[in-house]
Scaffold this motif. Structure first.
Motif, PDB file in Angstrom:
ATOM      1  N   THR A   1       0.823  -1.218   0.000  1.00  0.00           N
ATOM      2  CA  THR A   1       0.000   0.000   0.000  1.00  0.00           C
ATOM      3  C   THR A   1       0.853   1.264   0.000  1.00  0.00           C
ATOM      4  O   THR A   1       0.346   2.346  -0.291  1.00  0.00           O
ATOM      5  CB  THR A   1      -0.976   0.037   1.198  1.00  0.00           C
TER       6      THR A   1
ATOM      7  N   ASP B   1     -16.738   5.274  -9.162  1.00  0.00           N
ATOM      8  CA  ASP B   1     -17.711   4.264  -8.736  1.00  0.00           C
ATOM      9  C   ASP B   1     -17.929   3.216  -9.826  1.00  0.00           C
ATOM     10  O   ASP B   1     -18.114   2.028  -9.534  1.00  0.00           O
ATOM     11  CB  ASP B   1     -19.030   4.916  -8.322  1.00  0.00           C
TER      12      ASP B   1
ATOM     13  N   ALA C   1      -5.153   3.545  -6.762  1.00  0.00           N
ATOM     14  CA  ALA C   1      -5.596   2.674  -5.675  1.00  0.00           C
ATOM     15  C   ALA C   1      -4.502   2.575  -4.629  1.00  0.00           C
ATOM     16  O   ALA C   1      -3.330   2.411  -4.964  1.00  0.00           O
ATOM     17  CB  ALA C   1      -5.924   1.284  -6.209  1.00  0.00           C
ATOM     18  N   VAL C   2      -4.896   2.666  -3.379  1.00  0.00           N
ATOM     19  CA  VAL C   2      -3.957   2.453  -2.279  1.00  0.00           C
ATOM     20  C   VAL C   2      -3.856   0.954  -1.995  1.00  0.00           C
ATOM     21  O   VAL C   2      -2.826   0.467  -1.562  1.00  0.00           O
ATOM     22  CB  VAL C   2      -4.398   3.242  -1.026  1.00  0.00           C
TER      23      VAL C   2
ATOM     24  N   ASP D   1      -6.310  -0.711  -0.203  1.00  0.00           N
ATOM     25  CA  ASP D   1      -7.121  -1.043   0.970  1.00  0.00           C
ATOM     26  C   ASP D   1      -8.555  -0.544   0.822  1.00  0.00           C
ATOM     27  O   ASP D   1      -9.270  -0.379   1.797  1.00  0.00           O
ATOM     28  CB  ASP D   1      -6.484  -0.464   2.239  1.00  0.00           C
ATOM     29  N   GLY D   2      -8.976  -0.307  -0.420  1.00  0.00           N
ATOM     30  CA  GLY D   2     -10.327   0.196  -0.670  1.00  0.00           C
ATOM     31  C   GLY D   2     -10.392   1.708  -0.725  1.00  0.00           C
ATOM     32  O   GLY D   2     -11.456   2.269  -0.947  1.00  0.00           O
ATOM     33  N   THR D   3      -9.252   2.381  -0.557  1.00  0.00           N
ATOM     34  CA  THR D   3      -9.214   3.840  -0.675  1.00  0.00           C
ATOM     35  C   THR D   3      -8.420   4.217  -1.919  1.00  0.00           C
ATOM     36  O   THR D   3      -7.649   3.418  -2.451  1.00  0.00           O
ATOM     37  CB  THR D   3      -8.592   4.509   0.572  1.00  0.00           C
ATOM     38  N   PHE D   4      -8.617   5.448  -2.361  1.00  0.00           N
ATOM     39  CA  PHE D   4      -7.995   5.925  -3.591  1.00  0.00           C
ATOM     40  C   PHE D   4      -7.420   7.319  -3.378  1.00  0.00           C
ATOM     41  O   PHE D   4      -7.907   8.067  -2.544  1.00  0.00           O
ATOM     42  CB  PHE D   4      -9.034   5.971  -4.725  1.00  0.00           C
ATOM     43  N   ILE D   5      -6.416   7.641  -4.166  1.00  0.00           N
ATOM     44  CA  ILE D   5      -5.826   8.970  -4.167  1.00  0.00           C
ATOM     45  C   ILE D   5      -6.095   9.577  -5.535  1.00  0.00           C
ATOM     46  O   ILE D   5      -5.915   8.912  -6.564  1.00  0.00           O
ATOM     47  CB  ILE D   5      -4.311   8.898  -3.891  1.00  0.00           C
TER      48      ILE D   5
END
Length: 180
Positions: free
Chosen positions: A11, A77, A153-154, A156-160
């Motif tokens: 990550t 999404d 994508a990081v 872990d389900g989060t994004f930058i």
């Protein structure tokens, strides 16, 4: 410094941007979301990481071609939705309201809603690591698209989301290929 579990180390250097890869198995197109990509050369040669666990992999292996479509943050999404369902039982173009556009050099379609699309042929598949090496044969960009920020994508389900652009072209001029 605090210890970080090795299972989370990826990550810290997760590549980007998240891309959509289209394939065509001879009967119908499909789309898969890929967050593990790599630029390998200026020529351009790219690599993605995938394998038999992705429905699209069979078409990618058999047809030896695909399109790398570059979505922007407004499609996040949709990108996540594409990555959480299977082309085995889902027409992803229809489900997510995406427009398949005929490519110039490959059977896999471009995605009209994406900022850019790169038509590729498969140069090599390194099964042991799930690496597919791709050579670009054509590239397309939508110069009128207002949203241009890509997402990373990081893992872990989060994004930058891409932020500001910093220009160091003058400092790097000796290392940039002609015309870039």
């Amino acid at each position: 410094m605090q210890a970080l579990g090795l299972s989370k180390a990826f990550t810290l250097i997760e590549p980007g941007p998240v891309v959509l890869v289209t394939t065509h198995d001879g009967h119908r197109p499909n789309i898969m979301t890929i967050s593990w990509t790599m630029v390998m050369d200026f020529t351009p040669v790219f690599a993605i990481t995938t394998g038999a666990w992705n429905h699209s992999f069979a078409a990618l292996s058999a047809q030896r071609e695909c399109v790398i479509a570059i979505p922007t943050v407004d499609l996040l999404d949709t990108v996540v939705g594409i990555g959480t369902c299977s082309g085995r039982d889902t027409d992803k173009f229809a489900r997510f309201g995406l427009t398949a556009v005929a490519a110039k050099s490959v059977k896999a379609p471009l995605i009209k809603e994406c900022l850019a699309n790169i038509e590729c042929t498969v140069a090599d598949i390194i099964d042991r690591h799930g690496i597919v090496v791709l050579e670009a044969v054509a590239a397309h960009i939508d110069p009128e698209r207002q949203e241009r920020r890509t997402v990373h994508a990081v893992g872990d389900g989060t994004f930058i989301v891409d932020g500001c652009k910093l220009d160091r072209r003058t400092l790097m001029a000796a290392k940039l290929p002609p015309g870039v």
